[in-house]
Design a protein around this motif. Structure first.
Motif, PDB file in Angstrom:
ATOM      1  N   LYS A  32      37.083  31.605 -83.892  1.00 21.68           N
ATOM      2  CA  LYS A  32      37.868  31.843 -82.685  1.00 21.68           C
ATOM      3  C   LYS A  32      37.705  30.672 -81.734  1.00 21.68           C
ATOM      4  N   ASP A  33      38.739  30.438 -80.947  1.00 24.04           N
ATOM      5  CA  ASP A  33      38.730  29.329 -79.990  1.00 24.04           C
ATOM      6  C   ASP A  33      37.533  29.389 -79.052  1.00 24.04           C
ATOM      7  N   GLU A  34      37.171  30.600 -78.617  1.00 23.53           N
ATOM      8  CA  GLU A  34      36.064  30.757 -77.676  1.00 23.53           C
ATOM      9  C   GLU A  34      34.749  30.272 -78.285  1.00 23.53           C
ATOM     10  N   LEU A  35      34.541  30.547 -79.573  1.00 21.65           N
ATOM     11  CA  LEU A  35      33.317  30.123 -80.234  1.00 21.65           C
ATOM     12  C   LEU A  35      33.290  28.598 -80.383  1.00 21.65           C
ATOM     13  N   ILE A  36      34.423  28.025 -80.716  1.00 21.91           N
ATOM     14  CA  ILE A  36      34.507  26.564 -80.835  1.00 21.91           C
ATOM     15  C   ILE A  36      34.234  25.908 -79.487  1.00 21.91           C
ATOM     16  N   GLU A  37      34.766  26.490 -78.414  1.00 26.44           N
ATOM     17  CA  GLU A  37      34.502  25.947 -77.077  1.00 26.44           C
ATOM     18  C   GLU A  37      33.014  25.982 -76.752  1.00 26.44           C
ATOM     19  N   LYS A  38      32.336  27.078 -77.108  1.00 30.80           N
ATOM     20  CA  LYS A  38      30.900  27.168 -76.869  1.00 30.80           C
ATOM     21  C   LYS A  38      30.147  26.111 -77.684  1.00 30.80           C
ATOM     22  N   LEU A  39      30.570  25.913 -78.928  1.00 29.28           N
ATOM     23  CA  LEU A  39      29.948  24.884 -79.757  1.00 29.28           C
ATOM     24  C   LEU A  39      30.154  23.496 -79.161  1.00 29.28           C
ATOM     25  N   GLU A  40      31.356  23.234 -78.689  1.00 29.70           N
ATOM     26  CA  GLU A  40      31.645  21.928 -78.086  1.00 29.70           C
ATOM     27  C   GLU A  40      30.835  21.714 -76.816  1.00 29.70           C
ATOM     28  N   ASP A  41      30.679  22.757 -76.006  1.00 31.06           N
ATOM     29  CA  ASP A  41      29.844  22.659 -74.801  1.00 31.06           C
ATOM     30  C   ASP A  41      28.396  22.348 -75.181  1.00 31.06           C
ATOM     31  N   LEU A  42      27.885  23.081 -76.161  1.00 30.50           N
ATOM     32  CA  LEU A  42      26.515  22.867 -76.615  1.00 30.50           C
ATOM     33  C   LEU A  42      26.348  21.469 -77.223  1.00 30.50           C
ATOM     34  N   SER A  43      27.377  21.014 -77.904  1.00 29.71           N
ATOM     35  CA  SER A  43      27.367  19.675 -78.490  1.00 29.71           C
ATOM     36  C   SER A  43      27.237  18.603 -77.410  1.00 29.71           C
TER      37      SER A  43
END
Length: 68
Positions: A27-38
């Motif tokens: 889901k887009d929300e999970l990818i956004e969280k991964l990108e933030d953490l990245s």
């Protein structure tokens, strides 16, 4: 002095480094969280996914379904 340098070819083996490529839908929300953490950790999404899965996989407990 030698006239040539001989180097033998290394046989090409797919996945020889112990890694395999997989595709996962997220889901887009999970990818956004991964990108933030990245961004916060200066680590790639791939590295984070591997770290997170490695940490979580041993925490999984399978429940037996008693409804049968």
């Amino acid at each position: 002095m030698p006239k040539e340098i001989k180097i033998s070819k290394k046989p090409y083996r797919r996945g020889d480094d112990g890694h395999k490529i997989i595709s996962v839908r997220m889901k887009d929300e999970l990818i956004e969280k991964l990108e933030d953490l990245s961004r916060e950790t200066n680590r790639s999404r791939n590295e984070l996914i591997n770290l997170l899965l490695t940490s979580a996989i041993d925490l999984v407990k399978i429940e037996e379904n008693d409804s049968m």
